[in-house]
Motif scaffolding. Structure first.
Motif, PDB file in Angstrom:
ATOM      1  N   GLY A  63      60.437  78.482 -19.861  1.00 32.92           N
ATOM      2  CA  GLY A  63      59.313  78.728 -18.976  1.00 32.92           C
ATOM      3  C   GLY A  63      58.247  79.608 -19.602  1.00 32.92           C
ATOM      4  N   LEU A  64      56.998  79.247 -19.317  1.00 36.85           N
ATOM      5  CA  LEU A  64      55.825  80.035 -19.698  1.00 36.85           C
ATOM      6  C   LEU A  64      55.096  80.374 -18.401  1.00 36.85           C
ATOM      7  CD1 LEU A  64      54.588  77.834 -22.702  1.00 36.85           C
ATOM      8  CD2 LEU A  64      56.106  79.830 -22.797  1.00 36.85           C
ATOM      9  N   ARG A 115      49.970  71.734 -22.732  1.00 34.40           N
ATOM     10  CA  ARG A 115      50.740  70.485 -22.659  1.00 34.40           C
ATOM     11  C   ARG A 115      52.180  70.698 -22.156  1.00 34.40           C
ATOM     12  NH1 ARG A 115      51.993  68.783 -27.128  1.00 34.40           N
ATOM     13  NH2 ARG A 115      51.429  70.607 -28.366  1.00 34.40           N
ATOM     14  N   PRO A 116      52.338  71.323 -20.992  1.00 36.20           N
ATOM     15  CA  PRO A 116      53.690  71.456 -20.436  1.00 36.20           C
ATOM     16  C   PRO A 116      54.234  70.099 -20.021  1.00 36.20           C
ATOM     17  CG  PRO A 116      52.061  72.068 -18.797  1.00 36.20           C
ATOM     18  CD  PRO A 116      51.310  71.844 -20.078  1.00 36.20           C
ATOM     19  N   THR A 117      55.537  69.970 -20.039  1.00 39.30           N
ATOM     20  CA  THR A 117      56.164  68.730 -19.579  1.00 39.30           C
ATOM     21  C   THR A 117      56.519  68.798 -18.097  1.00 39.30           C
ATOM     22  OG1 THR A 117      58.324  69.550 -20.325  1.00 39.30           O
ATOM     23  CG2 THR A 117      57.081  68.157 -21.853  1.00 39.30           C
ATOM     24  N   SER A 141      54.156  75.950 -29.525  1.00 34.29           N
ATOM     25  CA  SER A 141      54.350  75.284 -30.817  1.00 34.29           C
ATOM     26  C   SER A 141      55.744  75.544 -31.387  1.00 34.29           C
ATOM     27  CB  SER A 141      53.285  75.740 -31.820  1.00 34.29           C
ATOM     28  OG  SER A 141      53.444  77.115 -32.137  1.00 34.29           O
ATOM     29  N   GLY A 142      56.420  76.584 -30.917  1.00 36.13           N
ATOM     30  CA  GLY A 142      57.752  76.905 -31.413  1.00 36.13           C
ATOM     31  C   GLY A 142      58.876  76.326 -30.586  1.00 36.13           C
ATOM     32  N   GLU A 191      62.352  70.917 -22.239  1.00 42.16           N
ATOM     33  CA  GLU A 191      61.248  70.894 -21.281  1.00 42.16           C
ATOM     34  C   GLU A 191      60.428  72.177 -21.401  1.00 42.16           C
ATOM     35  OE1 GLU A 191      60.518  68.318 -19.613  1.00 42.16           O
ATOM     36  OE2 GLU A 191      62.305  67.253 -18.955  1.00 42.16           O
ATOM     37  N   VAL A 192      59.104  72.022 -21.368  1.00 40.45           N
ATOM     38  CA  VAL A 192      58.191  73.166 -21.378  1.00 40.45           C
ATOM     39  C   VAL A 192      57.644  73.310 -19.961  1.00 40.45           C
ATOM     40  CG1 VAL A 192      56.111  74.166 -22.379  1.00 40.45           C
ATOM     41  CG2 VAL A 192      57.598  72.708 -23.784  1.00 40.45           C
TER      42      VAL A 192
END
Length: 201
Positions: free
Chosen positions: A19-20, A68-70, A40-41, A47-48
């Motif tokens: 999670g971000l 670009r989260p999924t 990028s890492g 899943e982002v």
């Protein structure tokens, strides 16, 4: 997550999602540039998840375009139309720490899953407190993630007792807000896998 080294370890451990956070009230909040660098890492296949809490649509769209989260995760009072409007699969948090309406788990039918957290309605998550797991209605067919107060010492019990689709952890594996503790992260993942394996015996 807020640090590249934590994302690297999580990727190495084979977690399902990272999670971000973009919620204004969170101590773990990232700006777009920080999130792009961290994204990028994240290894392919993980899943982002971009987490929002009553953010405006313009910011959500900018995060989608640039990070670009999924998956999106909505943690506030966002209605179904708002969550659906971005065309990205989403999870919706359900506040289990207050007076939860009996039909709360039937809301957001288009959500990939619900996230049952310990905050009260209108409150923020990430507090490190758990809710009474017996409040989860029996027989629910909605996929849900269990959140709130999970840590390496209790996640085995949680998975065995609740049998969620997934578990969400933040403060339970931290040494400071936003800074993950490597040993706790490893221990947490090991306990989740041990619990999963025990359910199939």
């Amino acid at each position: 997550m807020t640090r590249a080294q934590d994302i690297a370890l999580a990727s190495e451990l084979g977690v399902d999602a990272i999670g971000l956070v973009f919620a204004q009230r969170s101590s773990r909040r990232l700006d777009i540039e920080q999130a792009r660098a961290l994204r990028s890492g994240i290894a392919d296949g993980i899943e982002v998840v971009a987490l929002f809490m009553d953010n405006d649509a313009a910011l959500v769209q900018r995060v989608i375009d640039e990070v670009r989260p999924t998956l999106l995760q909505f943690h506030g009072n966002e209605d179904e139309a708002f969550c659906r409007s971005f065309g990205v699969p989403y999870w919706k948090a359900v506040a289990m720490g207050g007076d939860v309406a009996g039909d709360a788990l039937s809301h957001h039918p288009d959500a990939v899953a619900l996230l049952l957290d310990s905050h009260a309605a209108g409150g923020a998550g990430g507090t490190g407190h758990r809710f009474d797991w017996s409040r989860i209605p029996g027989g629910t067919t909605r996929p849900f993630l269990l959140a709130g107060g999970l840590h390496p010492d209790n996640v085995f019990e949680a998975v065995r007792a609740v049998r969620p689709w997934g578990v969400d952890v933040s403060s339970g594996i931290e040494s400071a807000p936003g800074e993950k503790d490597a040993a706790k992260m490893r221990w947490f993942v090991e306990e989740v896998r041990r619990a999963d394996a025990s359910l199939w015996r």
